[in-house]
Design an enzyme around this catalytic site. Sequence first.
Site, PDB file in Angstrom:
ATOM      1  N   ARG A  77       0.617  -1.387   0.029  1.00  0.00           N
ATOM      2  CA  ARG A  77      -0.112  -0.061   0.072  1.00  0.00           C
ATOM      3  C   ARG A  77       1.041   1.273  -0.045  1.00  0.00           C
ATOM      4  O   ARG A  77       2.033   1.368   0.679  1.00  0.00           O
ATOM      5  CB  ARG A  77      -0.976  -0.135   1.198  1.00  0.00           C
ATOM      6  CG  ARG A  77      -1.973  -0.951   1.298  1.00  0.00           C
ATOM      7  CD  ARG A  77      -2.999  -0.618   0.095  1.00  0.00           C
ATOM      8  NE  ARG A  77      -3.998  -1.677   0.109  1.00  0.00           N
ATOM      9  CZ  ARG A  77      -3.983  -2.892  -0.489  1.00  0.00           C
ATOM     10  NH1 ARG A  77      -3.122  -3.402  -1.317  1.00  0.00           N
ATOM     11  NH2 ARG A  77      -5.140  -3.652  -0.409  1.00  0.00           N
ATOM     12  N   HIS A 106      -0.496   0.556 -10.152  1.00  0.00           N
ATOM     13  CA  HIS A 106      -1.224  -0.277  -9.182  1.00  0.00           C
ATOM     14  C   HIS A 106      -1.654  -1.628 -10.242  1.00  0.00           C
ATOM     15  O   HIS A 106      -2.972  -1.914 -10.048  1.00  0.00           O
ATOM     16  CB  HIS A 106      -2.280   0.145  -8.573  1.00  0.00           C
ATOM     17  CG  HIS A 106      -2.870  -0.385  -7.274  1.00  0.00           C
ATOM     18  ND1 HIS A 106      -3.108   0.182  -6.131  1.00  0.00           N
ATOM     19  CD2 HIS A 106      -2.582  -1.629  -6.922  1.00  0.00           C
ATOM     20  CE1 HIS A 106      -3.558  -0.818  -5.278  1.00  0.00           C
ATOM     21  NE2 HIS A 106      -3.133  -1.953  -5.710  1.00  0.00           N
ATOM     22  N   GLU A 155      -3.958   7.649  -5.433  1.00  0.00           N
ATOM     23  CA  GLU A 155      -4.028   7.068  -6.719  1.00  0.00           C
ATOM     24  C   GLU A 155      -5.362   7.377  -7.549  1.00  0.00           C
ATOM     25  O   GLU A 155      -6.515   7.456  -6.862  1.00  0.00           O
ATOM     26  CB  GLU A 155      -3.980   5.452  -6.726  1.00  0.00           C
ATOM     27  CG  GLU A 155      -2.689   4.989  -5.852  1.00  0.00           C
ATOM     28  CD  GLU A 155      -2.684   3.500  -5.662  1.00  0.00           C
ATOM     29  OE1 GLU A 155      -3.700   2.858  -6.129  1.00  0.00           O
ATOM     30  OE2 GLU A 155      -1.564   2.928  -5.160  1.00  0.00           O
TER      31      GLU A 155
END
Length: 332
Positions: free
Chosen positions: A241, A289, A270
């Site tokens: 994370r 991601h 993000e």
Amino acid sequence: MNNSVRPRVFVTRDMPQPAIDRLKEFAYVDLWPAFPAPEKHELLYHVSQADALLCMLSDPIDEEVMAAGKKLRVIANYAVGYDNIDVAAATRRNIAVTNTPDVLTETTADMAFTLLMAAARNLIAADRFTRDGFWIAWHPLVLLGHDVSGATLGIVGLGRIGQAVARRARGFGMRILYTSRHRNPAAEAELGVEYCSLEELLQQSDYVSLHTPLMPETHHLIGAKELQLMKPTAILINTSRGNVVDQEALTAALQDGTIGGAGLDVFKEEPISPDDPLLELSNVVVAPHIGSATIETRTKMGMMAAENIKAVLEGRRPPNLVNKDLYSSPSK
């Protein structure tokens, strides 16, 4: 069955078709059509009509969203983590929260090692160098990186993904250190990993790979102090994370040479802003991601989320329940 009497599932992003088809077998699917995530007011509107919500890790599911979902019975997160969901609020409202564990272990470990290799060998810079026409001759000093074979890898968090990364590192003959909340003698015996403190791991490792969940105690686990402990040639890999790392401190450490480089698939916010100073650095490999982004894994995740939803709508305990206190026994 007529759609008006079928349960309604709001899905906040498109996903592999087999998962959508599975949902359609037992529910009316309200699929968000746009590429970007729904904005808050759009999320509230669709949830207000839904019996089930299939959401992404980037969707903040708070008390306001749940209050809008008068009929909402289950929130199925399309991820292993669920820090985007107020689980306590869901439990108070008798809403089941589920996730998709196990299926993305190997895929995410592949991604972590991909970032490690790309950062170690300057792969992205080499690609640009070649495409931009700078390769005019072979030269002994061009794009020098660092060996992975025989180097020391430090794994922070020896859960499923951390262990999968360790198995890959064994194939490269790496010395493997780890630190975790609990020591794991079985993994030590099987994988040949060595337990040590975080400080020792940071001091000794050539590569540090983060695989810890985001919790209050792991927020900014890697900050300026920890980065100072690392070797000036060390490379930090993060597929866990974004907020496990203090991103501003990392940027400064990469700018001033405190550490050698980084490979990042996750960020504090993000999507990361195109103007973020981190993106100006040549010693960072970045990805949007995509740790679980394979056709096979994303399909499995969708199918698992669908089965979790189906179970709740049928009055059964879902296979991957997060707020386990909702069900007094496994058979409920």
